[in-house]
Design an enzyme around this catalytic site. Structure first.
Site, short mmCIF file in Angstrom:
data_model
loop_
_atom_site.label_atom_id
_atom_site.label_comp_id
_atom_site.label_asym_id
_atom_site.label_seq_id
_atom_site.Cartn_x
_atom_site.Cartn_y
_atom_site.Cartn_z
N HIS A 20 22.96 6.70 -3.34
CA HIS A 20 22.10 7.23 -2.27
C HIS A 20 22.56 6.69 -0.92
O HIS A 20 22.61 7.40 0.08
CB HIS A 20 20.65 6.79 -2.48
CG HIS A 20 19.93 7.51 -3.58
ND1 HIS A 20 19.87 8.87 -3.67
CD2 HIS A 20 19.20 7.04 -4.63
CE1 HIS A 20 19.14 9.22 -4.73
NE2 HIS A 20 18.72 8.12 -5.33
N HIS A 66 25.54 8.39 0.40
CA HIS A 66 25.17 9.73 0.87
C HIS A 66 24.65 9.63 2.32
O HIS A 66 24.94 10.46 3.17
CB HIS A 66 24.08 10.28 -0.06
CG HIS A 66 23.92 11.77 -0.03
ND1 HIS A 66 22.95 12.41 -0.75
CD2 HIS A 66 24.59 12.74 0.63
CE1 HIS A 66 23.04 13.72 -0.54
NE2 HIS A 66 24.02 13.94 0.30
N HIS A 114 23.27 3.21 -8.77
CA HIS A 114 22.46 4.39 -8.45
C HIS A 114 22.03 4.37 -6.98
O HIS A 114 22.28 5.32 -6.23
CB HIS A 114 21.24 4.42 -9.38
CG HIS A 114 20.30 5.55 -9.13
ND1 HIS A 114 20.19 6.63 -9.97
CD2 HIS A 114 19.40 5.79 -8.13
CE1 HIS A 114 19.29 7.48 -9.50
NE2 HIS A 114 18.79 6.99 -8.38
N GLU A 115 21.42 3.28 -6.58
CA GLU A 115 20.92 3.20 -5.20
C GLU A 115 22.08 3.23 -4.20
O GLU A 115 21.96 3.79 -3.11
CB GLU A 115 20.06 1.95 -4.99
CG GLU A 115 18.79 1.91 -5.83
CD GLU A 115 17.95 3.19 -5.78
OE1 GLU A 115 17.98 3.88 -4.74
OE2 GLU A 115 17.30 3.51 -6.79
ZN LIG Z 1 17.51 7.95 -7.04
#
Ligand SMILES: [Zn+2]
Length: 675
Positions: A467, A470, A463-464
């Site tokens: 990010h 991104h 998940h991290e």
């Molecule tokens: Zn998040």
């Protein structure tokens, strides 16, 4: 293993002192203030106007160089000194940003550029940056005058102080509790958890194992401790943190919450909104409060039937154990037992297959297959022995850098997060490459063994990293729309939740797993059990997220601002409608809900669910075309990860999927439908 040195100009964490940071931050603020003071009117020529915009970006970038480091240290190496410095600088920083957001000649300069005939010839990213800046000036009260303007500045400064207080109270309350355990209280805990608690004891120079409220310790007790009273005690400590119900009244967040809500409502009114929820939605992808409300309520309808079935099963297994009334401190414990019974799966049996170094290597190989990028660990000054630094290469060229700091420890705030340190940006010295931090609170290594991660932790890491990608794979050079900047907040959780899908795929799991001793990848039967258990309690989990999201939305929608009793009543009312397991009256979850009181999620917690629709629907295309399809990966990278705030979230999504988002894939990914 010796590493090559970092190729990007990384911060010298081994040399930076708080005094240096103080000086640099004060300097950055002063430079900014001076620039604003000197800008008395809109410059004549368009070139001069454009150079004002450039200068603002440069000032922002400079601020990040010093403030970005202090904020980071204050979050991961928190102590009296970092905290004091942070608190000391906060008022001046807030004052500067308010002045910036309300600077009329600056605003008019942006407006002039926007209205100039040349605007259409500017690069699309710059056009978007200017449009977003104009929106943000309005949301910062550039139109305010006199008393209102002054009041806005006061509110802003006070709110930043209160957010910091809220967060510190939660950290202090979490760290205030520790409990030495007897041999009998350890019953039910797997050896790895016992070793962890012993390590906590040793760190406190105690003979006995020690339970703390750090998440690895708390979860170990709640999941495994047979001692029901112990579970209840820990539960009570955890859910009363920073509240009037706890033994530490000095960390009570009740007055902080009341003041935050009251100031937020006042600010929203000053800016012409009916309430803070409307103000929050003004910069998001979701069109309005009612749409969000309806979205959440409808999603709850989908989740309700599965959730009712799940809670019945849970009560049933507890009953077999003599528990007539299932309590909140029983829920994790019996869920684990139920999972074992239904799927022959335990977190503990999986952990030896997920040593952190292997998982990290597997993660890097997944993103290599998807996007053709390579990750290399490099030597760089670090703030703690747990941290590591890596660089991201594309076709042999370094395009970004990142840090991992993954394990729970004292002085680190709870949760997991990515924070952008440096953004991609054209500077006087050429192209600045993006750098970010990724922080977790995973179970630390015990003894000489590498950390063994639970599958949940593997998920969080992915998940991290979503990010992080991104932030780092952006191809935009304007700081205000590069990476996650300028991306509607309720779409920011798209790349992150999207990455989680790769922790549920056999091919991918093969590269992530390697038994700590036998070196085997995840065996067929465990893999099957893991995948079968994927939808375990997905109804209950969804309802819980919806409960938080609706609570957040409602307390920011209702005016006049709610007091503590009314905040509690709002939460109780929502729980009444949506929760399947009643909570206890002393539960003060809201007092440590940092996302909305100290993070950026105020009237925005729904973003997780909103963006999950986007993530699921995006992944649906990968399911159709092959989840390691490089062409699909490339298109995702180009349409979503590369664009930052250049395209609106909806446009970016449509560019990837060829149509507007649909909820079908999300419902299927929860195990509720087959289509
Ligand atoms: Zn998040």
């Amino acid at each position: 293993m010796t590493l090559e040195k970092a190729t990007l100009p990384v911060p010298q964490f081994d040399q930076i002192t708080l005094d240096d940071l103080k000086q640099k931050i004060e300097q950055a603020i002063e430079q900014g203030q001076n620039f604003l003071n000197e800008l008395q009117e809109v410059p004549q020529s368009i070139q001069a106007q454009l150079s004002v915009l450039d200068k603002i970006d440069t000032l922002e970038n400079n601020m990040g160089e010093s403030w970005g480091i202090l904020s980071h240290l204050n979050a991961v190496m928190n102590n009296v000194e970092t905290r004091e410095l942070y608190q000391t600088l906060l008022p001046a920083l807030s004052e500067y940003y308010t002045a910036l957001g309300q600077h009329v000649p600056l605003y008019q300069t942006y407006q002039h550029v926007h209205d100039a005939s040349l605007f259409d010839t500017l690069p699309p990213a710059q056009q978007s940056a200017i449009k977003l800046a104009l929106r943000d000036f309005k949301l910062s009260g550039v139109a305010l005058e006199g008393e209102n303007k002054k009041r806005y500045a006061e509110i802003s400064a006070r709110l930043s102080q209160l957010a910091s207080d809220f967060s510190n109270h939660v950290l202090d309350a979490t760290q205030a509790f520790s409990k030495p355990l007897t041999e009998a209280q350890l019953k039910g805990l797997p050896q790895s958890s016992v070793e962890l608690l012993k390590q906590y004891g040793q760190q406190r120079e105690l003979e006995q194992p020690v339970a703390t409220l750090d998440i690895p310790s708390y979860l170990a007790i709640m999941t495994y401790a047979d001692d029901r009273e112990l579970r209840e005690e820990l539960y009570k400590e955890y859910v009363t943190r920073a509240s009037e119900q706890s033994a530490h009244p000095s960390f009570d967040n009740t007055p902080v919450m009341e003041e935050i809500l009251s100031l937020r409502q006042e600010m929203a009114k000053l800016l012409g909104f009916d309430n803070y929820a409307e103000y929050s939605l003004a910069s998001k992808m979701a069109p309005d409060v009612e749409t969000v409300n309806q979205f959440l309520v409808e999603l709850a309808e989908h989740a309700r039937t599965p959730a009712l079935k799940e809670i019945a099963e849970l009560k049933d297994i507890a009953k077999q154990d003599g528990i007539e009334e299932l309590k909140p401190w029983d829920s994790t414990y019996y869920s684990e037992k139920l999972k074992q019974q239904q799927f022959n799966l335990s977190q503990e049996s999986l952990k030896p297959y997920f040593p952190a170094p292997k998982v990290i290597q597997g993660l890097f190989s997944v993103v290599n297959r998807l996007y053709g990028i390579t990750v290399v660990e490099r030597e760089a000054p670090l703030w703690h022995a747990d941290a590591h630094y890596y660089e991201l290469e594309d076709q042999g060229v370094v395009i970004g850098g990142f840090y991992f700091d993954l394990y729970a420890r004292s002085g680190k705030r709870g949760g997991a997060w990515m924070s952008g340190f440096r953004s991609r940006m054209q500077t006087e010295n050429g192209l600045q490459k993006p750098i970010c931090y990724m922080v977790g609170n995973f179970t630390p290594p015990v003894g000489d063994q590498p950390a063994l991660l639970t599958h949940d932790e593997v998920n969080t890491l992915f998940h991290e990293f979503g990010h992080g990608l991104h932030h780092m794979l952006t191809e935009v050079d304007n700081i205000s729309v590069a990476g996650t900047h300028g991306v509607a907040w309720d779409a920011v959780e798209l790349p992150s939740q999207f990455m989680e899908f790769w922790t549920w795929d056999k091919d991918s799991l093969d590269s992530l797993s390697e038994h700590i001793e036998s070196k085997e990848t995840l065996p067929e039967e465990l893999l099957k059990a893991l995948l079968d258990a994927r939808f375990f309690q997905s109804g209950m989990q969804t309802l819980r997220q919806i409960e938080f999201a609706l609570f957040d939305l409602n307390i920011h929608k209702i005016t006049p601002a709610l007091n503590a009793t009314q905040i509690q009543a709002t939460l109780d009312d929502i729980r009444q409608k949506f929760a399947v397991l009643p909570t206890v009256s002393y539960n003060r979850f809201q007092n440590s809900f940092s996302h909305i009181f100290a993070g950026g999620y105020a009237a925005g917690y729904y973003s997780y669910k909103w963006a999950e629709v986007l993530a699921s629907d995006a992944f649906d295309r990968f399911e159709n075309e092959g989840i390691f399809n490089t062409q699909t990966g490339t298109e995702f990278r180009k349409a979503i990860l590369a664009v930052g705030g250049k395209d609106t979230a909806l446009d970016a999504f449509i560019n990837f999927r060829g149509r507007e988002p649909k909820i079908d894939a999300l419902l299927r990914h929860q195990g509720w439908t087959n289509t």
